[in-house]
Design a protein around this motif. Structure first.
Motif, PDB file in Angstrom:
ATOM      1  N   UNK A 115      -1.061  13.489  25.439  1.00  0.00           N
ATOM      2  CA  UNK A 115      -2.450  13.378  24.999  1.00  0.00           C
ATOM      3  C   UNK A 115      -3.357  14.211  25.901  1.00  0.00           C
ATOM      4  N   UNK A 116      -3.116  14.153  27.197  1.00  0.00           N
ATOM      5  CA  UNK A 116      -3.906  14.987  28.115  1.00  0.00           C
ATOM      6  C   UNK A 116      -3.658  16.469  27.844  1.00  0.00           C
ATOM      7  N   UNK A 117      -2.404  16.848  27.576  1.00  0.00           N
ATOM      8  CA  UNK A 117      -2.093  18.246  27.255  1.00  0.00           C
ATOM      9  C   UNK A 117      -2.812  18.687  25.985  1.00  0.00           C
ATOM     10  N   UNK A 118      -2.878  17.795  24.997  1.00  0.00           N
ATOM     11  CA  UNK A 118      -3.582  18.115  23.752  1.00  0.00           C
ATOM     12  C   UNK A 118      -5.070  18.330  24.024  1.00  0.00           C
ATOM     13  N   UNK A 119      -5.654  17.434  24.802  1.00  0.00           N
ATOM     14  CA  UNK A 119      -7.078  17.569  25.131  1.00  0.00           C
ATOM     15  C   UNK A 119      -7.343  18.837  25.945  1.00  0.00           C
ATOM     16  N   UNK A 120      -6.426  19.170  26.839  1.00  0.00           N
ATOM     17  CA  UNK A 120      -6.574  20.387  27.641  1.00  0.00           C
ATOM     18  C   UNK A 120      -6.473  21.629  26.752  1.00  0.00           C
TER      19      UNK A 120
END
Length: 127
Positions: A44-49
């Motif tokens: 999820x953090x990778x997607x947001x990044x």
């Protein structure tokens, strides 16, 4: 982590870069040690990044992977969060039809989890 990423998209990355980097580095460590508990959070953090960096294809793939892993590992509340964030991504990109599908699934997941306030929030703001 997620809050810093969201704020960086709205306010600019300059002041948030350090916090984002530290949060993502820590999540990578946790995910490497306990993928069952943390890999969906990292995705999820990778997607947001990726969204922050305007890599929209990678962001879309990341949201779906986060949802899938959270579901597979039965983290219902984090599946709901990933679905909500994906809905916001699609809504902000102008794809309201896809966004509504994600928001509907998010609302349903929050309802299963018993988060009545989140259900009401999703319905009031997105559906």
């Amino acid at each position: 982590g997620l809050a810093a990423l969201a704020l960086a998209r709205k306010e600019g990355t300059q002041e948030w870069n350090d916090k984002i980097g530290k949060a993502m580095d820590q999540m990578k460590v946790w995910a490497s040690r306990s993928p069952w508990n943390f890999q969906h959070k990292l995705e999820l953090m990778n997607a947001e990044y990726a969204y922050l960096k305007e890599d929209f294809e990678k962001a879309a793939e990341g949201y779906d992977l986060a949802v899938s892993l959270a579901s597979e590992h039965r983290f219902l509340h984090e599946e709901a969060l990933a679905l909500e964030r994906a809905g916001i991504f699609y809504l902000e990109r102008g794809d309201s039809i896809t966004a509504m599908a994600y928001f509907t699934k998010s609302r349903d997941s929050y309802a299963k989890w018993g988060a009545c306030s989140k259900v009401a929030f999703i319905e009031q703001h997105y559906l």
